[in-house]
Design a protein around this motif. Structure first.
Motif, mmCIF file in Angstrom:
data_model
loop_
_atom_site.group_PDB
_atom_site.id
_atom_site.type_symbol
_atom_site.label_atom_id
_atom_site.label_comp_id
_atom_site.label_asym_id
_atom_site.label_seq_id
_atom_site.Cartn_x
_atom_site.Cartn_y
_atom_site.Cartn_z
ATOM 1 N N ALA A 31 69.515 80.699 79.269
ATOM 2 C CA ALA A 31 70.672 81.590 79.456
ATOM 3 C C ALA A 31 71.853 80.819 80.029
ATOM 4 O O ALA A 31 73.011 81.054 79.650
ATOM 5 C CB ALA A 31 70.294 82.754 80.378
ATOM 6 N N LEU A 54 70.014 75.796 90.897
ATOM 7 C CA LEU A 54 70.607 77.092 90.552
ATOM 8 C C LEU A 54 69.568 78.216 90.583
ATOM 9 O O LEU A 54 69.876 79.343 90.975
ATOM 10 C CB LEU A 54 71.233 76.998 89.151
ATOM 11 N N HIS A 55 68.322 77.884 90.174
ATOM 12 C CA HIS A 55 67.277 78.918 90.103
ATOM 13 C C HIS A 55 66.300 78.867 91.267
ATOM 14 O O HIS A 55 65.387 79.694 91.339
ATOM 15 C CB HIS A 55 66.520 78.806 88.775
ATOM 16 N N PRO A 100 77.951 90.977 87.861
ATOM 17 C CA PRO A 100 79.295 91.232 88.415
ATOM 18 C C PRO A 100 80.252 90.071 88.100
ATOM 19 O O PRO A 100 79.863 88.900 88.173
ATOM 20 C CB PRO A 100 79.019 91.351 89.917
ATOM 21 N N SER A 118 82.700 88.539 89.523
ATOM 22 C CA SER A 118 82.984 87.446 90.465
ATOM 23 C C SER A 118 81.827 86.452 90.509
ATOM 24 O O SER A 118 82.034 85.239 90.552
ATOM 25 C CB SER A 118 83.251 88.006 91.871
ATOM 26 N N LEU A 119 80.585 86.966 90.457
ATOM 27 C CA LEU A 119 79.425 86.078 90.454
ATOM 28 C C LEU A 119 79.349 85.305 89.138
ATOM 29 O O LEU A 119 79.031 84.111 89.103
ATOM 30 C CB LEU A 119 78.137 86.894 90.668
ATOM 31 N N LYS A 133 82.021 82.475 89.349
ATOM 32 C CA LYS A 133 81.603 81.423 90.289
ATOM 33 C C LYS A 133 80.508 80.559 89.700
ATOM 34 O O LYS A 133 80.514 79.335 89.836
ATOM 35 C CB LYS A 133 81.055 82.056 91.583
ATOM 36 N N THR A 134 79.527 81.229 89.060
ATOM 37 C CA THR A 134 78.387 80.497 88.490
ATOM 38 C C THR A 134 78.860 79.594 87.352
ATOM 39 O O THR A 134 78.456 78.430 87.257
ATOM 40 C CB THR A 134 77.302 81.485 87.994
ATOM 41 N N TRP A 170 80.515 76.617 88.886
ATOM 42 C CA TRP A 170 79.497 75.763 89.517
ATOM 43 C C TRP A 170 78.810 74.910 88.452
ATOM 44 O O TRP A 170 78.606 73.716 88.601
ATOM 45 C CB TRP A 170 78.478 76.658 90.235
ATOM 46 N N ILE A 185 64.362 85.215 90.310
ATOM 47 C CA ILE A 185 64.951 83.903 90.634
ATOM 48 C C ILE A 185 66.473 83.958 90.592
ATOM 49 O O ILE A 185 67.128 83.086 91.147
ATOM 50 C CB ILE A 185 64.420 82.752 89.732
ATOM 51 N N ASN A 203 68.192 83.352 93.812
ATOM 52 C CA ASN A 203 68.285 82.002 94.400
ATOM 53 C C ASN A 203 69.604 81.310 94.061
ATOM 54 O O ASN A 203 69.864 80.216 94.558
ATOM 55 C CB ASN A 203 67.117 81.145 93.902
ATOM 56 N N PRO A 246 72.894 79.729 94.248
ATOM 57 C CA PRO A 246 73.680 79.379 95.431
ATOM 58 C C PRO A 246 75.100 79.959 95.394
ATOM 59 O O PRO A 246 75.742 80.062 96.449
ATOM 60 C CB PRO A 246 73.697 77.841 95.407
ATOM 61 N N CYS A 247 75.582 80.358 94.224
ATOM 62 C CA CYS A 247 76.937 80.902 94.117
ATOM 63 C C CYS A 247 77.056 82.299 94.709
ATOM 64 O O CYS A 247 78.161 82.821 94.867
ATOM 65 C CB CYS A 247 77.376 80.945 92.653
ATOM 66 N N MET A 250 77.542 87.155 99.372
ATOM 67 C CA MET A 250 77.625 88.446 98.654
ATOM 68 C C MET A 250 76.500 89.374 99.087
ATOM 69 O O MET A 250 75.373 88.932 99.285
ATOM 70 C CB MET A 250 77.437 88.227 97.141
ATOM 71 N N ALA A 264 76.782 93.785 95.679
ATOM 72 C CA ALA A 264 77.887 93.063 95.036
ATOM 73 C C ALA A 264 77.369 92.053 94.016
ATOM 74 O O ALA A 264 78.052 91.728 93.039
ATOM 75 C CB ALA A 264 78.730 92.353 96.098
#
Lengths: 165, 165
Positions: A15, A34-35, A150, A152-153, A156-157, A160, B95, B98, B100-101, B105, B109
């Motif tokens: 993904a 990340l996971h 969402p 914003s997440l 950001k992701t 990143w 997961i 987990n 980090p971004c 929150m 959110a």
């Protein structure tokens, strides 16, 4: 009966890789961070995806993984089978052949040429599971994620990830 | 991902019990001999079927098992779930949490209120598998077996079973 954790990890990694720009590679260590999963075990899942032709890996300091094919052509089934294999969840061990009433009957006379009626039902259900998984591509998943994560997440992701490719 | 051998054994035992006369019981040792499987492990599968209300067991010298309900009301899914449980083959370990971004929150959110889009696809496929198994009863199986097992083996087996009830 449970799928390996690596199936969940592989799906989440795909993904993320689905969102990479052309010819960008994301390192295993970043996919692991990340996971929040152990890099060594994640490596095995990524290698399985690579062997199945779903991702391409490069070595070296800027090494990592990208998808090997367009997102519309990679299904959940491809990813699940890369990690779990293609063997049916039901293995028929032909216990009907242990029936003492067969006596000296030949295999043909005992009806062995036809698959066991119980196995056929179980295999059909396994096919229904795989057909369901085959009906969803990474392109479909990306659309759902874009709608449900969402904003914003999501942004950001994406930032990143891009910094690390 | 593979089902336990006991699923195969339980299905074959139920197929045999489906042919018993009213209030007849077949002992575990005979079910084990007929299928060529170890009696001790088969006992566990039969106990699981009993706990799920699919078979009824009696103790004593003429003890054994019979079906607890009419053959038309027992599905493959009932039997598979008695042995394997009802938990989905896909376990979501969340997961996504987990990432980090997410930083500081809140769960709301970050969209945690909604199930993960990946898990939803996997759960849907598991439901398709169960739905397929739910569509076949022991009555359906008996009809198929009567058509596909050679008549001489079918009769011999029925007589062998009847002698032991």
């Amino acid at each position: 009966m449970q799928l390996k954790n690596q199936v969940e990890w592989a799906l989440h990694c795909c993904a993320i890789l689905a969102g990479l720009g052309a010819d960008r590679y994301l390192p295993t260590r970043d996919l692991a961070e990340l996971h929040g999963v152990p890099k060594e075990y994640l490596s095995k899942a990524l290698q399985a995806l690579s062997q199945a032709g779903i991702v391409v890996g490069t070595l070296g300091p800027s090494g990592g993984y990208r998808l090997a094919r367009p997102v519309g052509s990679i299904t959940f089934l491809d990813i699940v089978e890369a990690v779990e294999g293609k063997q049916s969840s039901f293995v028929c061990t032909e216990i009907r052949k242990n029936n003492p009433c067969r006596g000296s009957m030949s295999p043909a006379a005992a009806g062995d040429g036809r698959p066991c009626a119980i196995a056929r039902v179980m295999w059909e259900a396994d096919r229904a599971w795989r057909k369901s998984l085959e009906g969803v591509t990474l392109a479909d998943l990306a659309k759902t994620l874009e709608k449900t994560v969402p904003a914003s997440l999501w942004k950001k992701t994406a930032a990143w990830v891009e910094e690390r490719t």
